[in-house]
Scaffold this motif. Structure first.
Motif, PDB file in Angstrom:
ATOM      1  N   PHE A   1       0.802  -1.228   0.000  1.00  0.00           N
ATOM      2  CA  PHE A   1       0.000   0.000   0.000  1.00  0.00           C
ATOM      3  C   PHE A   1       0.834   1.277   0.000  1.00  0.00           C
ATOM      4  CE2 PHE A   1      -3.523  -2.735   1.356  1.00  0.00           C
ATOM      5  CZ  PHE A   1      -4.554  -2.184   0.616  1.00  0.00           C
ATOM      6  N   LEU A   2       1.966   1.270   0.672  1.00  0.00           N
ATOM      7  CA  LEU A   2       2.704   2.520   0.867  1.00  0.00           C
ATOM      8  C   LEU A   2       3.986   2.624   0.054  1.00  0.00           C
ATOM      9  CD1 LEU A   2       2.313   2.957   4.735  1.00  0.00           C
ATOM     10  CD2 LEU A   2       0.762   3.662   2.901  1.00  0.00           C
ATOM     11  N   GLU A   3       4.533   1.488  -0.386  1.00  0.00           N
ATOM     12  CA  GLU A   3       5.815   1.534  -1.079  1.00  0.00           C
ATOM     13  C   GLU A   3       5.728   1.171  -2.554  1.00  0.00           C
ATOM     14  OE1 GLU A   3       8.742  -0.756   1.045  1.00  0.00           O
ATOM     15  OE2 GLU A   3       7.964  -0.120   2.995  1.00  0.00           O
ATOM     16  N   GLU A   4       4.820   0.248  -2.920  1.00  0.00           N
ATOM     17  CA  GLU A   4       4.806  -0.265  -4.280  1.00  0.00           C
ATOM     18  C   GLU A   4       3.582   0.139  -5.088  1.00  0.00           C
ATOM     19  OE1 GLU A   4       6.930  -1.791  -6.184  1.00  0.00           O
ATOM     20  OE2 GLU A   4       8.507  -1.808  -4.674  1.00  0.00           O
ATOM     21  N   ALA A   5       2.740   1.012  -4.551  1.00  0.00           N
ATOM     22  CA  ALA A   5       1.522   1.390  -5.266  1.00  0.00           C
ATOM     23  C   ALA A   5       1.837   2.013  -6.620  1.00  0.00           C
ATOM     24  CB  ALA A   5       0.693   2.359  -4.419  1.00  0.00           C
ATOM     25  N   GLU A   6       2.958   2.721  -6.731  1.00  0.00           N
ATOM     26  CA  GLU A   6       3.303   3.403  -7.973  1.00  0.00           C
ATOM     27  C   GLU A   6       4.495   2.774  -8.697  1.00  0.00           C
ATOM     28  OE1 GLU A   6       1.338   5.637  -9.059  1.00  0.00           O
ATOM     29  OE2 GLU A   6       0.131   5.789  -7.228  1.00  0.00           O
ATOM     30  N   ARG A   7       5.143   1.790  -8.068  1.00  0.00           N
ATOM     31  CA  ARG A   7       6.391   1.287  -8.652  1.00  0.00           C
ATOM     32  C   ARG A   7       6.193   0.046  -9.506  1.00  0.00           C
ATOM     33  NH1 ARG A   7      10.345   1.959  -3.357  1.00  0.00           N
ATOM     34  NH2 ARG A   7       9.563   4.001  -2.731  1.00  0.00           N
ATOM     35  N   GLY A   8       5.155  -0.711  -9.263  1.00  0.00           N
ATOM     36  CA  GLY A   8       4.807  -1.762 -10.198  1.00  0.00           C
ATOM     37  C   GLY A   8       5.403  -3.135  -9.981  1.00  0.00           C
ATOM     38  N   LEU A   9       5.922  -3.474  -8.795  1.00  0.00           N
ATOM     39  CA  LEU A   9       6.415  -4.831  -8.580  1.00  0.00           C
ATOM     40  C   LEU A   9       5.277  -5.837  -8.682  1.00  0.00           C
ATOM     41  CD1 LEU A   9       8.649  -6.856  -7.763  1.00  0.00           C
ATOM     42  CD2 LEU A   9       8.063  -6.394  -5.375  1.00  0.00           C
ATOM     43  N   TYR A  10       4.105  -5.466  -8.145  1.00  0.00           N
ATOM     44  CA  TYR A  10       2.970  -6.389  -8.125  1.00  0.00           C
ATOM     45  C   TYR A  10       2.135  -6.198  -9.392  1.00  0.00           C
ATOM     46  CZ  TYR A  10       4.272  -6.647  -3.212  1.00  0.00           C
ATOM     47  OH  TYR A  10       4.970  -6.809  -2.042  1.00  0.00           O
ATOM     48  N   ALA A  11       2.183  -7.204 -10.281  1.00  0.00           N
ATOM     49  CA  ALA A  11       1.438  -7.095 -11.535  1.00  0.00           C
ATOM     50  C   ALA A  11      -0.064  -7.065 -11.305  1.00  0.00           C
ATOM     51  CB  ALA A  11       1.815  -8.258 -12.460  1.00  0.00           C
ATOM     52  N   ASP A  12      -0.523  -7.742 -10.246  1.00  0.00           N
ATOM     53  CA  ASP A  12      -1.943  -7.742  -9.884  1.00  0.00           C
ATOM     54  C   ASP A  12      -2.139  -6.922  -8.611  1.00  0.00           C
ATOM     55  OD1 ASP A  12      -2.569  -9.431 -12.015  1.00  0.00           O
ATOM     56  OD2 ASP A  12      -2.123 -11.215 -10.845  1.00  0.00           O
ATOM     57  N   TRP A  13      -1.697  -5.661  -8.646  1.00  0.00           N
ATOM     58  CA  TRP A  13      -1.670  -4.843  -7.442  1.00  0.00           C
ATOM     59  C   TRP A  13      -3.053  -4.708  -6.807  1.00  0.00           C
ATOM     60  CZ3 TRP A  13      -3.710   0.005  -6.028  1.00  0.00           C
ATOM     61  CH2 TRP A  13      -3.185   0.542  -4.839  1.00  0.00           C
ATOM     62  N   GLU A  14      -4.077  -4.451  -7.593  1.00  0.00           N
ATOM     63  CA  GLU A  14      -5.421  -4.260  -7.031  1.00  0.00           C
ATOM     64  C   GLU A  14      -5.905  -5.528  -6.334  1.00  0.00           C
ATOM     65  OE1 GLU A  14      -8.164  -2.701  -9.835  1.00  0.00           O
ATOM     66  OE2 GLU A  14      -7.186  -0.738  -9.935  1.00  0.00           O
ATOM     67  N   GLN A  15      -5.665  -6.690  -6.937  1.00  0.00           N
ATOM     68  CA  GLN A  15      -6.052  -7.946  -6.301  1.00  0.00           C
ATOM     69  C   GLN A  15      -5.270  -8.158  -5.012  1.00  0.00           C
ATOM     70  OE1 GLN A  15      -8.498 -10.233  -7.183  1.00  0.00           O
ATOM     71  NE2 GLN A  15      -7.991 -11.080  -5.171  1.00  0.00           N
ATOM     72  N   CYS A  16      -3.988  -7.810  -5.033  1.00  0.00           N
ATOM     73  CA  CYS A  16      -3.178  -7.942  -3.821  1.00  0.00           C
ATOM     74  C   CYS A  16      -3.739  -7.091  -2.691  1.00  0.00           C
ATOM     75  CB  CYS A  16      -1.733  -7.540  -4.108  1.00  0.00           C
ATOM     76  SG  CYS A  16      -0.802  -8.714  -5.110  1.00  0.00           S
ATOM     77  N   THR A  17      -4.191  -5.885  -3.008  1.00  0.00           N
ATOM     78  CA  THR A  17      -4.734  -5.017  -1.959  1.00  0.00           C
ATOM     79  C   THR A  17      -6.002  -5.619  -1.358  1.00  0.00           C
ATOM     80  OG1 THR A  17      -6.015  -3.665  -3.529  1.00  0.00           O
ATOM     81  CG2 THR A  17      -3.764  -2.948  -3.026  1.00  0.00           C
ATOM     82  N   LEU A  18      -6.837  -6.238  -2.188  1.00  0.00           N
ATOM     83  CA  LEU A  18      -8.041  -6.896  -1.665  1.00  0.00           C
ATOM     84  C   LEU A  18      -7.672  -8.034  -0.726  1.00  0.00           C
ATOM     85  CD1 LEU A  18     -10.182  -7.117  -4.943  1.00  0.00           C
ATOM     86  CD2 LEU A  18     -10.573  -5.569  -3.017  1.00  0.00           C
ATOM     87  N   ASP A  19      -6.683  -8.830  -1.116  1.00  0.00           N
ATOM     88  CA  ASP A  19      -6.265  -9.958  -0.283  1.00  0.00           C
ATOM     89  C   ASP A  19      -5.682  -9.488   1.047  1.00  0.00           C
ATOM     90  OD1 ASP A  19      -7.047 -11.718  -2.266  1.00  0.00           O
ATOM     91  OD2 ASP A  19      -5.045 -11.886  -3.129  1.00  0.00           O
TER      92      ASP A  19
ATOM     93  N   TYR B   1       4.401 -10.926 -10.576  1.00  0.00           N
ATOM     94  CA  TYR B   1       5.335  -9.849 -10.262  1.00  0.00           C
ATOM     95  C   TYR B   1       5.981  -9.353 -11.550  1.00  0.00           C
ATOM     96  CZ  TYR B   1       5.004 -11.768  -5.528  1.00  0.00           C
ATOM     97  OH  TYR B   1       4.533 -12.225  -4.318  1.00  0.00           O
ATOM     98  N   ARG B   2       6.250  -8.053 -11.606  1.00  0.00           N
ATOM     99  CA  ARG B   2       7.025  -7.465 -12.704  1.00  0.00           C
ATOM    100  C   ARG B   2       8.415  -7.151 -12.152  1.00  0.00           C
ATOM    101  NH1 ARG B   2       2.401  -4.123 -13.134  1.00  0.00           N
ATOM    102  NH2 ARG B   2       0.964  -4.752 -14.795  1.00  0.00           N
ATOM    103  N   HIS B   3       9.328  -8.065 -12.367  1.00  0.00           N
ATOM    104  CA  HIS B   3      10.675  -7.879 -11.820  1.00  0.00           C
ATOM    105  C   HIS B   3      11.501  -7.034 -12.772  1.00  0.00           C
ATOM    106  CE1 HIS B   3      14.632  -8.787 -10.160  1.00  0.00           C
ATOM    107  NE2 HIS B   3      13.994  -9.119  -9.049  1.00  0.00           N
ATOM    108  N   PRO B   4      12.237  -6.046 -12.256  1.00  0.00           N
ATOM    109  CA  PRO B   4      12.987  -5.148 -13.149  1.00  0.00           C
ATOM    110  C   PRO B   4      14.099  -5.843 -13.931  1.00  0.00           C
ATOM    111  CG  PRO B   4      13.557  -4.741 -10.845  1.00  0.00           C
ATOM    112  CD  PRO B   4      12.361  -5.643 -10.839  1.00  0.00           C
ATOM    113  N   LEU B   5      14.557  -7.021 -13.488  1.00  0.00           N
ATOM    114  CA  LEU B   5      15.665  -7.698 -14.163  1.00  0.00           C
ATOM    115  C   LEU B   5      15.211  -8.848 -15.057  1.00  0.00           C
ATOM    116  CD1 LEU B   5      18.310  -7.838 -11.282  1.00  0.00           C
ATOM    117  CD2 LEU B   5      18.104  -6.158 -13.131  1.00  0.00           C
ATOM    118  N   VAL B   6      14.185  -9.591 -14.643  1.00  0.00           N
ATOM    119  CA  VAL B   6      13.798 -10.791 -15.405  1.00  0.00           C
ATOM    120  C   VAL B   6      12.389 -10.708 -15.972  1.00  0.00           C
ATOM    121  CG1 VAL B   6      15.378 -12.228 -14.081  1.00  0.00           C
ATOM    122  CG2 VAL B   6      13.006 -12.018 -13.323  1.00  0.00           C
TER     123      VAL B   6
END
Length: 283
Positions: free
Chosen positions: A151-169, A220-225
């Protein structure tokens, strides 16, 4: 943090009257069911149900709770939650104290070599993680709180490809934890911090939805792979500690399996993330 009255109000507002045989027309102004309709369908008096929603009624019986759960269309997780909320006044459950992860469990964690693996508590604090978990998150995971991270660190950075679903969980999990451990000050503090820092968290928390996710897809959207489409399995430890072992695996022969191998190789020359499993944090 959570109470039976508030949970009943939110669930009542979401029931489609037609689904329980109540006809509606354009003059109806109430979202969901009226209090008197819930009372009638559950076989309790209107006065008693009103007092339940106002938090003034004595602890309802198991039969009343089961009747309300049926009328409100609660699933198995929600049924368990409403029963826990009703028991709060009878028996308070203390949150697990400051436990360290057993060395034997850390050895098991280190043996999971081909998949990211974490040990978390009911507040979603990461107590320990294996090498691949550190490479996935790009940082030491011991001490990370995944709710705060999402919620506070990755909301704008994009590590979680399914960010909205993650927030619900996450919110559903924390709601369950709040119902089970209503007197946990650290959980209350976390909820307050998230509510102050995230508009989405405030909106989701107000919906009072509960979720128990034991397995499912995590991407996940990993910056390297690149994209990692993984399957998460949660294993609750049978010691009453509230801890869970989470393992994120990739299907055999999939691009994500190749990406995990590449990630492991990229990190081979870096700092050994096995140190995280040797130095778990205290709750």
């Amino acid at each position: 943090m959570d109470d039976l009255a508030g949970f009943l109000r939110t669930r009542r507002s979401r029931v489609d009257p037609a689904s329980v045989g109540i006809p509606t027309d354009s003059r109806r102004r109430v979202a969901g069911l009226r209090r008197e309709e819930v009372a009638h369908l559950s076989g309790v008096s209107v006065d008693y149900y009103v007092r339940l929603e106002q938090g003034r009624a004595k602890q309802p019986s198991e039969q009343v709770l089961d009747a309300l759960a049926r009328v409100l269309g609660l699933d198995e997780t929600e049924r368990g939650h409403v029963h826990r909320l009703a028991r709060q006044g009878r028996r308070r459950v203390s949150a697990p104290g400051g436990r360290r992860v057993r060395p034997e469990l850390l050895r098991v964690l280190a043996l999971v070599a081909d998949a990211p693996a974490l040990i978390t508590n009911h507040r979603l604090d990461v107590l320990a993680g294996n090498r691949l978990a550190g490479l996935l998150y790009g940082r030491p995971v011991a001490g990370l709180n995944t709710a705060r991270h999402i919620f506070l660190e990755e909301a704008e950075r994009g590590l979680y490809a399914d960010w909205e679903q993650c927030t619900l969980d996450v919110v559903g999990h924390l709601r369950l934890a709040a119902g089970k451990y209503p007197d946990d000050p650290r959980l209350a503090s976390l909820v307050g911090e998230l509510a102050m820092g995230s508009e989405r968290f405030r909106r989701l928390w107000a919906r009072a939805e509960v979720r128990a996710r034991a397995h499912g897809r995590k991407a996940y959207r990993h910056p390297l792979v690149g994209l990692l489409e993984l399957h998460q399995e949660n294993f609750a430890l049978p010691d009453g500690s509230g801890m869970e072992l989470l393992v994120l695996s990739a299907p055999e022969g999939s691009p994500s399996e190749d990406a995990l191998r590449l990630l492991a190789g990229l990190g081979a020359d870096g700092a050994d993330a096995h140190a995280e499993a040797r130095a778990p944090v205290r709750e």
